[in-house]
Design a protein around this motif. Structure first.
Motif, short mmCIF file in Angstrom:
data_model
loop_
_atom_site.label_atom_id
_atom_site.label_comp_id
_atom_site.label_asym_id
_atom_site.label_seq_id
_atom_site.Cartn_x
_atom_site.Cartn_y
_atom_site.Cartn_z
N TRP A 261 2.88 23.29 -44.52
CA TRP A 261 1.96 24.32 -45.22
C TRP A 261 1.97 25.75 -44.57
N GLY A 262 2.50 25.75 -43.46
CA GLY A 262 2.42 26.75 -42.76
C GLY A 262 2.64 28.38 -43.55
N ALA A 263 3.60 28.44 -44.35
CA ALA A 263 3.85 29.71 -44.72
C ALA A 263 2.96 30.01 -45.92
N LYS A 264 2.42 29.03 -46.77
CA LYS A 264 1.47 29.15 -47.80
C LYS A 264 0.22 29.33 -47.54
N LYS A 265 -0.20 28.63 -46.44
CA LYS A 265 -1.87 28.53 -46.20
C LYS A 265 -1.83 29.44 -44.85
N PRO A 266 -2.14 30.85 -45.05
CA PRO A 266 -2.61 31.29 -43.70
C PRO A 266 -3.38 30.49 -42.87
N ASP A 267 -4.70 30.09 -43.44
CA ASP A 267 -5.64 29.31 -42.49
C ASP A 267 -5.17 28.25 -41.73
N VAL A 268 -4.18 27.47 -42.17
CA VAL A 268 -3.68 26.18 -41.63
C VAL A 268 -2.66 26.96 -40.62
N LEU A 269 -2.10 27.98 -40.70
CA LEU A 269 -1.02 28.87 -39.73
C LEU A 269 -2.10 29.09 -38.86
N GLU A 270 -3.24 29.65 -38.90
CA GLU A 270 -3.92 30.27 -37.76
C GLU A 270 -4.46 29.05 -36.91
N GLU A 271 -4.87 28.13 -37.70
CA GLU A 271 -5.55 27.00 -36.96
C GLU A 271 -4.45 26.18 -36.13
N SER A 272 -3.45 25.93 -36.69
CA SER A 272 -2.18 25.32 -35.94
C SER A 272 -1.79 25.95 -34.86
N LEU A 273 -1.69 27.37 -34.91
CA LEU A 273 -1.02 28.30 -33.74
C LEU A 273 -2.09 28.04 -32.56
#
Ligand SMILES: Nc1ncnc2c1ncn2[C@@H]1O[C@H](COP(=O)(O)OP(=O)(O)OP(=O)(O)O)[C@@H](O)[C@H]1O
Ligand SMILES: [Mg+2]
Length: 452
Positions: A261-273
């Motif tokens: 989902w990383g590229a599509k969901k910026p909130d997931v990207l943020e939380e994961s990083l």
């Protein structure tokens, strides 16, 4: 050669040497006394013969008969002239005539050994002959009884030596058996430890505290320590890998989430990083701590200098209260308190205690430094909730945390206190805990002023 054979060989050789020495001395002494008394006996015989010859004047025609009356049954009497010629020889056996003769001016008594190995007592005595000339009266006796006695003595000594040697031989063997049994048990156990890999101990039955018992006890003690250490290492490795697996699996799951989902969901990207960075930091901290712990096992790693522990406390308290915005009081002597040790290691231990106090409590913290004889006591006291009694004895164990969930949220890995304890122990000191649940905890570092 086996130890038992060596023991037997040396004890027997030593006994043989002793026996040879003692028997030779006994034989020689007896030979000396016996030959002396034989010589004296023949000497008195010669004396009587000489007296008779001297007192009887004009005996020349019957001198042979007179001499025959004194000749020993197993000997000979000779009269030797000044020019070494024989005037008279009286003997019952002709074999004595081969014995040497010579004119002697004075009196002389000797023990003579013939080539055939026969022993003779030969006495020379000057006498005044019929014609007024001085001649030598030689009385010789073959000492066959003396020879027989000496031979018997030799036989008796030899036989008694054999009788003594036999028990020595058996004794050496038995002694070897008694002493070597525990050593063999030790060797057997060591081999078993080597082949099976199990930590085996020796059965110590005997109560007598001899050196062999002590060796066995020392071996058992060593095995106990080795197996304890081995167990500790095993636990340590499994704990360490378990600790590292948790952040790794968190990173792994976030990485997969990112991939999907990383590229599509910026909130997931943020939380994961965010999570990946946190867990990577955590792993880095754990591996650094593990490294410190491994290094702190070696005393050689210390850089010993003399330093002022009071100023170390001042600096540390100041930097902690500034960076964590906490009230930390310091009670230390105004003067310098010089101790010997590795300044950075002692400082690290104090950091660990202050870090815990800051992390696990919200109330004020008190640091105290005082001197007590040849030691200094450095304590960090907090007014937090304290540590339950059941946890206190494990608090210095690696990876031990009182409240795992709470510690995890505060980022602890349970390695701080074991590192502090290890560092202080390297300085021949110790770290102790005094805590009452609900009333806070006091961790105290006790250090010798001078490194021994
Ligand atoms: N002052 C304190 N008050 C209450 N609990 C404490 C205190 N100091 C330590 N503890 C407890 O002891 C545990 C072990 O402490 P330790 O310093 O060894 O590890 P940690 O703080 O969890 O992790 P690390 O120090 O490695 O970051 C802590 O998890 C905490 O539960
Ligand atoms: Mg800690």
């Amino acid at each position: 050669m086996k130890l038992k054979s060596k023991l037997q060989l040396y004890s027997t050789l030593w006994m043989i040497l002793l026996l040879i020495g003692a028997n030779t001395a006994a034989y020689l002494l007896f030979h000396q006394f016996a030959s002396q008394s034989e010589i004296e006996r023949v000497q008195s015989q010669a004396e009587s013969a000489a007296e008779t010859i001297q007192t009887a004047e004009g005996m020349e025609p019957i001198i042979s008969d007179v001499l025959r009356a004194f000749v020993p049954a197993n000997g000979m009497i000779r009269v030797i002239d000044r020019d070494d010629s024989i005037l008279h020889t009286v003997t019952k056996e002709t074999r004595f005539s081969d014995l040497p003769f010579r004119y002697h001016a004075g009196e002389e008594a000797e023990l003579f050994q013939s080539e055939a190995g026969e022993t003779y007592a030969i006495i020379h005595r000057p006498v005044i002959w019929d014609n007024g000339a001085v001649v030598t009266l030689q009385v010789t006796e073959h000492l066959d009884a003396f020879e027989t006695n000496m031979d018997r003595l030799m036989l008796v000594l030899f036989a008694s030596s054999l009788i003594i040697l036999l028990p020595t031989l058996i004794g050496g063997r038995l002694l070897g058996e008694v002493f070597l049994r525990p050593i063999r048990a030790l060797v057997r156990t060591m081999n078993e430890v080597q082949t099976t890999g199990e930590w085996k101990k020796i059965d110590l039955h005997r109560k007598s505290k001899d050196e062999i018992y002590e060796m066995g006890a020392a071996f058992n003690h060593m095995i106990r320590r080795l197996s304890d250490n081995f167990e500790k290492q095993k636990h340590f490795v499994s704990d360490a890998s378990h600790e590292l697996r948790t952040p790794l699996s968190i990173i792994d799951s976030y990485a997969r989430l990112l991939k999907r989902w990383g590229a599509k969901k910026p909130d997931v990207l943020e939380e994961s990083l965010e999570a990946i960075v946190t867990e990577t930091d955590r792993m880095k901290k754990i591996s650094d701590q593990l490294l410190t712990l491994a290094r702190s096992e070696e005393a050689e790693a210390l850089e010993i200098t003399s330093f002022d522990i009071a100023s170390v406390c001042k600096q540390t308290v100041h930097s902690f209260s500034t960076s964590f915005q906490r009230t930390i009081t310091l009670d230390a002597p105004e003067k310098e308190v010089i101790i010997e040790g590795d300044e950075s290691k002692v400082k690290q231990a104090l950091y660990i205690l202050l870090d815990n106090a800051v992390k696990y409590t919200e109330q004020d913290i008190h640091v105290r430094l005082k001197e007590e004889g040849h030691h200094i006591l450095l304590s960090v006291q907090d007014e937090g909730e304290g540590i339950p009694d059941s946890d206190q004895k494990h608090i210095f164990d690696r990876f031990y945390r009182v409240d795992k969930a709470r510690s995890r949220s505060t980022g602890g890995s349970g390695l701080g206190l074991p590192i502090a304890k290890q560092l202080i122990r390297l300085h021949n000191g110790d770290v102790t805990l005094d805590s009452k649940p609900g009333q806070g905890s006091t961790f105290t570092i006790r250090l010798p002023v001078v490194q021994s």
